[in-house]
Design a protein around this motif. Structure first.
Motif, PDB file in Angstrom:
ATOM      1  N   ASP A  47       0.812  -1.212   0.000  1.00 50.51           N
ATOM      2  CA  ASP A  47       0.000   0.000   0.000  1.00 50.51           C
ATOM      3  C   ASP A  47       0.849   1.267   0.000  1.00 50.51           C
ATOM      4  OD1 ASP A  47       0.978  -0.506   2.512  1.00 50.51           O
ATOM      5  OD2 ASP A  47      -0.950  -0.417   3.526  1.00 50.51           O
ATOM      6  N   GLU A  49       2.838   4.350  -1.504  1.00 55.05           N
ATOM      7  CA  GLU A  49       2.723   5.137  -2.735  1.00 55.05           C
ATOM      8  C   GLU A  49       3.966   5.050  -3.611  1.00 55.05           C
ATOM      9  OE1 GLU A  49       4.474   7.805   0.358  1.00 55.05           O
ATOM     10  OE2 GLU A  49       2.617   6.669   0.365  1.00 55.05           O
ATOM     11  N   GLN A  72      -2.215  -6.917  -4.668  1.00 55.28           N
ATOM     12  CA  GLN A  72      -3.451  -7.257  -3.960  1.00 55.28           C
ATOM     13  C   GLN A  72      -3.294  -8.441  -3.027  1.00 55.28           C
ATOM     14  OE1 GLN A  72      -6.244  -7.684  -7.153  1.00 55.28           O
ATOM     15  NE2 GLN A  72      -6.484  -5.476  -7.387  1.00 55.28           N
ATOM     16  N   SER A  76      -1.346  -6.056   3.797  1.00 57.56           N
ATOM     17  CA  SER A  76      -1.223  -4.614   3.945  1.00 57.56           C
ATOM     18  C   SER A  76      -0.381  -4.275   5.172  1.00 57.56           C
ATOM     19  CB  SER A  76      -2.621  -3.993   4.106  1.00 57.56           C
ATOM     20  OG  SER A  76      -2.511  -2.608   4.318  1.00 57.56           O
ATOM     21  N   CYS A  78      -0.787  -1.226   6.594  1.00 62.97           N
ATOM     22  CA  CYS A  78      -1.549  -0.190   7.311  1.00 62.97           C
ATOM     23  C   CYS A  78      -2.314  -0.794   8.457  1.00 62.97           C
ATOM     24  CB  CYS A  78      -2.531   0.502   6.371  1.00 62.97           C
ATOM     25  SG  CYS A  78      -1.731   1.574   5.196  1.00 62.97           S
TER      26      CYS A  78
END
Length: 78
Positions: A47, A49, A72, A76, A78
Motif C-alpha cells: 500500500d 505510494e 493485492q 497490507s 496499514c
C-alpha cells in the motif's frame, strides 16, 4: 520522517535506480520487473505510494495484470 520511514524510502530509491538502469539499458525483462517489484513490496508494503514508480514500466504483455495481483495478494502494512 521517522527512521523506519527513511529506511523504507532509501530501499525504494535503490530499487527505483535499479529499475531505471535496467530500463534505460534495454535489459528490463519480465523476470527483472518481477524481482524488483517483489523486493519493493517486501521493503515498503503493497500500500506504499512508492510502488507507483512501477506503473510506468508495466508495459509488457501481462505485466500490469501480474503487478496488480501481486500487490493485492500481499498483506497490507496499514
Amino acid at each position: 520522517m521517522t527512521r523506519e520511514e527513511q529506511e523504507r524510502h532509501d530501499k525504494l530509491v535503490a530499487i527505483g535506480s535499479e529499475l531505471d538502469d535496467l530500463y534505460f539499458s534495454g535489459r528490463l525483462d519480465f523476470d527483472g520487473f518481477k524481482s524488483l517489484l517483489t523486493r519493493a513490496i517486501a521493503a515498503a508494503g503493497p500500500d506504499h505510494e512508492g510502488l507507483e514508480m512501477f506503473c510506468h514500466f508495466a508495459r509488457g504483455e501481462g505485466w500490469w495484470d501480474w503487478m496488480m495481483q501481486e500487490i493485492q495478494k500481499a498483506p497490507s502494512t496499514c
